[in-house]
Design a protein around this motif. Sequence first.
Motif, PDB file in Angstrom:
ATOM      1  N   ASN A   1       7.367  21.288   6.462  1.00 58.15           N
ATOM      2  CA  ASN A   1       6.743  22.024   5.363  1.00 58.15           C
ATOM      3  C   ASN A   1       5.244  21.739   5.334  1.00 58.15           C
ATOM      4  O   ASN A   1       4.724  21.014   6.187  1.00 58.15           O
ATOM      5  N   LYS A   2       4.561  22.317   4.378  1.00 62.06           N
ATOM      6  CA  LYS A   2       3.107  22.186   4.346  1.00 62.06           C
ATOM      7  C   LYS A   2       2.654  20.745   4.112  1.00 62.06           C
ATOM      8  O   LYS A   2       1.576  20.349   4.569  1.00 62.06           O
ATOM      9  N   TYR A   3       3.465  19.945   3.448  1.00 57.05           N
ATOM     10  CA  TYR A   3       3.083  18.560   3.186  1.00 57.05           C
ATOM     11  C   TYR A   3       3.194  17.717   4.456  1.00 57.05           C
ATOM     12  O   TYR A   3       2.391  16.801   4.666  1.00 57.05           O
ATOM     13  N   ILE A   4       4.181  18.027   5.292  1.00 58.94           N
ATOM     14  CA  ILE A   4       4.294  17.351   6.586  1.00 58.94           C
ATOM     15  C   ILE A   4       3.129  17.756   7.484  1.00 58.94           C
ATOM     16  O   ILE A   4       2.549  16.919   8.183  1.00 58.94           O
ATOM     17  N   VAL A   5       2.776  19.044   7.456  1.00 55.66           N
ATOM     18  CA  VAL A   5       1.616  19.515   8.231  1.00 55.66           C
ATOM     19  C   VAL A   5       0.354  18.795   7.772  1.00 55.66           C
ATOM     20  O   VAL A   5      -0.474  18.378   8.593  1.00 55.66           O
ATOM     21  N   MET A   6       0.202  18.629   6.462  1.00 60.35           N
ATOM     22  CA  MET A   6      -0.950  17.892   5.933  1.00 60.35           C
ATOM     23  C   MET A   6      -0.959  16.458   6.456  1.00 60.35           C
ATOM     24  O   MET A   6      -2.011  15.920   6.819  1.00 60.35           O
ATOM     25  N   GLY A   7       0.227  15.846   6.486  1.00 60.72           N
ATOM     26  CA  GLY A   7       0.317  14.476   6.985  1.00 60.72           C
ATOM     27  C   GLY A   7      -0.087  14.384   8.440  1.00 60.72           C
ATOM     28  O   GLY A   7      -0.791  13.449   8.846  1.00 60.72           O
ATOM     29  N   ILE A   8       0.334  15.353   9.247  1.00 63.13           N
ATOM     30  CA  ILE A   8      -0.020  15.356  10.668  1.00 63.13           C
ATOM     31  C   ILE A   8      -1.518  15.591  10.844  1.00 63.13           C
ATOM     32  O   ILE A   8      -2.176  14.916  11.643  1.00 63.13           O
ATOM     33  N   LEU A   9      -2.074  16.548  10.098  1.00 63.05           N
ATOM     34  CA  LEU A   9      -3.509  16.823  10.183  1.00 63.05           C
ATOM     35  C   LEU A   9      -4.330  15.606   9.755  1.00 63.05           C
ATOM     36  O   LEU A   9      -5.404  15.338  10.316  1.00 63.05           O
ATOM     37  N   SER A  10      -3.823  14.876   8.771  1.00 64.99           N
ATOM     38  CA  SER A  10      -4.551  13.680   8.321  1.00 64.99           C
ATOM     39  C   SER A  10      -4.609  12.630   9.429  1.00 64.99           C
ATOM     40  O   SER A  10      -5.614  11.926   9.564  1.00 64.99           O
TER      41      SER A  10
ATOM     42  N   VAL B   1      -0.153   8.228  -7.261  1.00 66.06           N
ATOM     43  CA  VAL B   1      -0.582   9.637  -7.270  1.00 66.06           C
ATOM     44  C   VAL B   1       0.514  10.611  -7.693  1.00 66.06           C
ATOM     45  O   VAL B   1       0.243  11.812  -7.827  1.00 66.06           O
ATOM     46  N   ARG B   2       1.717  10.146  -7.921  1.00 58.95           N
ATOM     47  CA  ARG B   2       2.835  11.070  -8.134  1.00 58.95           C
ATOM     48  C   ARG B   2       2.677  11.926  -9.382  1.00 58.95           C
ATOM     49  O   ARG B   2       3.205  13.043  -9.457  1.00 58.95           O
ATOM     50  N   ASN B   3       1.944  11.432 -10.400  1.00 61.82           N
ATOM     51  CA  ASN B   3       1.756  12.207 -11.630  1.00 61.82           C
ATOM     52  C   ASN B   3       0.340  12.763 -11.756  1.00 61.82           C
ATOM     53  O   ASN B   3      -0.056  13.211 -12.841  1.00 61.82           O
ATOM     54  N   ALA B   4      -0.394  12.756 -10.664  1.00 66.09           N
ATOM     55  CA  ALA B   4      -1.785  13.221 -10.701  1.00 66.09           C
ATOM     56  C   ALA B   4      -1.850  14.709 -11.024  1.00 66.09           C
ATOM     57  O   ALA B   4      -1.058  15.505 -10.521  1.00 66.09           O
ATOM     58  N   LYS B   5      -2.817  15.089 -11.845  1.00 63.70           N
ATOM     59  CA  LYS B   5      -3.047  16.492 -12.163  1.00 63.70           C
ATOM     60  C   LYS B   5      -4.007  17.128 -11.167  1.00 63.70           C
ATOM     61  O   LYS B   5      -3.941  18.323 -10.891  1.00 63.70           O
ATOM     62  N   ASN B   6      -4.928  16.326 -10.644  1.00 65.99           N
ATOM     63  CA  ASN B   6      -5.921  16.819  -9.695  1.00 65.99           C
ATOM     64  C   ASN B   6      -5.928  15.864  -8.504  1.00 65.99           C
ATOM     65  O   ASN B   6      -6.447  14.745  -8.597  1.00 65.99           O
TER      66      ASN B   6
ATOM     67  N   PHE C   1       0.814  -1.215   0.000  1.00 69.45           N
ATOM     68  CA  PHE C   1       0.000   0.000   0.000  1.00 69.45           C
ATOM     69  C   PHE C   1       0.851   1.270   0.000  1.00 69.45           C
ATOM     70  O   PHE C   1       0.635   2.178  -0.814  1.00 69.45           O
ATOM     71  N   ALA C   2       1.806   1.367   0.906  1.00 73.42           N
ATOM     72  CA  ALA C   2       2.545   2.620   1.088  1.00 73.42           C
ATOM     73  C   ALA C   2       3.303   3.061  -0.171  1.00 73.42           C
ATOM     74  O   ALA C   2       3.131   4.203  -0.623  1.00 73.42           O
ATOM     75  N   PRO C   3       4.145   2.205  -0.762  1.00 77.14           N
ATOM     76  CA  PRO C   3       4.871   2.668  -1.958  1.00 77.14           C
ATOM     77  C   PRO C   3       3.971   2.847  -3.173  1.00 77.14           C
ATOM     78  O   PRO C   3       4.160   3.780  -3.964  1.00 77.14           O
ATOM     79  N   PHE C   4       2.980   1.966  -3.332  1.00 80.04           N
ATOM     80  CA  PHE C   4       2.131   2.073  -4.511  1.00 80.04           C
ATOM     81  C   PHE C   4       1.146   3.236  -4.411  1.00 80.04           C
ATOM     82  O   PHE C   4       0.661   3.722  -5.434  1.00 80.04           O
ATOM     83  N   TYR C   5       0.864   3.693  -3.204  1.00 78.61           N
ATOM     84  CA  TYR C   5       0.070   4.920  -3.048  1.00 78.61           C
ATOM     85  C   TYR C   5       0.835   6.083  -3.673  1.00 78.61           C
ATOM     86  O   TYR C   5       0.282   6.861  -4.470  1.00 78.61           O
ATOM     87  N   LYS C   6       2.101   6.202  -3.302  1.00 83.15           N
ATOM     88  CA  LYS C   6       2.930   7.286  -3.856  1.00 83.15           C
ATOM     89  C   LYS C   6       3.063   7.154  -5.371  1.00 83.15           C
ATOM     90  O   LYS C   6       2.945   8.142  -6.103  1.00 83.15           O
TER      91      LYS C   6
ATOM     92  N   SER D   1      -0.038  14.770   0.665  1.00 82.70           N
ATOM     93  CA  SER D   1       1.114  14.557   1.535  1.00 82.70           C
ATOM     94  C   SER D   1       1.995  13.433   1.002  1.00 82.70           C
ATOM     95  O   SER D   1       3.217  13.585   0.874  1.00 82.70           O
ATOM     96  N   ARG D   2       1.398  12.297   0.679  1.00 80.61           N
ATOM     97  CA  ARG D   2       2.169  11.153   0.187  1.00 80.61           C
ATOM     98  C   ARG D   2       2.803  11.434  -1.172  1.00 80.61           C
ATOM     99  O   ARG D   2       3.847  10.868  -1.508  1.00 80.61           O
ATOM    100  N   LYS D   3       2.175  12.279  -1.939  1.00 79.91           N
ATOM    101  CA  LYS D   3       2.700  12.632  -3.255  1.00 79.91           C
ATOM    102  C   LYS D   3       4.045  13.342  -3.151  1.00 79.91           C
ATOM    103  O   LYS D   3       4.918  13.193  -4.011  1.00 79.91           O
ATOM    104  N   HIS D   4       4.235  14.106  -2.068  1.00 72.51           N
ATOM    105  CA  HIS D   4       5.415  14.955  -1.942  1.00 72.51           C
ATOM    106  C   HIS D   4       6.389  14.520  -0.845  1.00 72.51           C
ATOM    107  O   HIS D   4       7.458  15.114  -0.720  1.00 72.51           O
ATOM    108  N   ILE D   5       6.025  13.534  -0.046  1.00 72.87           N
ATOM    109  CA  ILE D   5       6.878  13.101   1.063  1.00 72.87           C
ATOM    110  C   ILE D   5       7.330  11.664   0.839  1.00 72.87           C
ATOM    111  O   ILE D   5       6.594  10.849   0.273  1.00 72.87           O
TER     112      ILE D   5
END
Length: 286
Positions: free
Chosen positions: A149-158, A30-35, A22-27, A89-93
């Motif tokens: 950064n904002k992506y880490i904050v998103m991860g914590i909020l999630s 979504v890594r090339n997602a436009k939306n 799950f963890a690597p394939f999630y990234k 978050s997972r897209k950028h971390i």
Amino acid sequence: MFNLVNTWQFNVVAYLLCVVIFAPFYKLAVRNAKNDGAVTAMLQMMAGLILLLISPLFKYNFSISLRTVILLLVSCIFYAINDRLQTTSRKHIEVSLISIIGELSSVFLIIIGLLVFHESISPLKMVGGVLILLSNFIVLYKGNKFEINKYIVMGILSTIAYAIAVSIDIGISPQFNLPIYIAITLIVPSMFILAAERIKPSELLTEYKLSNKKYCWLMSLSWGLLIIFSLRSFQLGKITTIVPLQAVGIFLNVLLSYIFMNEKKDPLKKIVASILIIAGVYLTVI
């Protein structure tokens, strides 16, 4: 074979296998997602569909009241927030880092139990929570300062949203067929995301066409199954045994991300953090 499937040992191993898929394939999905909102809803729907297809393998059990429906909808709102934030978050971390941050949900569950459900808190549980927090401090502290950064904050909020959702649905999930219940907590949140971000069906189709479909289906399959195997483990085994073993998934993700995802940054820190998490999680349940 059927007896093996109905053991906590089998379900824990199956859970860990799903976690490291799950963890690597999630990234990767979504890594090339436009939306990000559209791809989140798409993956939720795919995982929900898979669960609905396997639901006949489980006992059908429905005992639905108005209170149950209201609680389920509230839970789905927080699952929607969790899933939506997770995607960006997972897209950028790094996979290893977001896996460590995700364990903060255990700390927030302790806080919710203390403040909302007035549960008693033992010294060991407090130490366990501190160890989990310490693990995050270790990986986020770099160059004499915290790198947030904002992506880490998103991860914590999630993780906060996830902890709230789980604390709500603990009491209502046994009233449903298990795969159907999990499918609801995936599909309904996807509808909330579509509505909140005004995403058109055509945008879902676009994301699917642009995505690596193999990654998306592997991620969606592992997403639904890891939840099932996790809950089945708790149904069949002791929580003091299951929780620390499931936490081993963090260590595995750190190790495998280093090997296969080329995440070479601060490997020792991440290994130490994952070990602290396993110890911390164990102390929170004994």
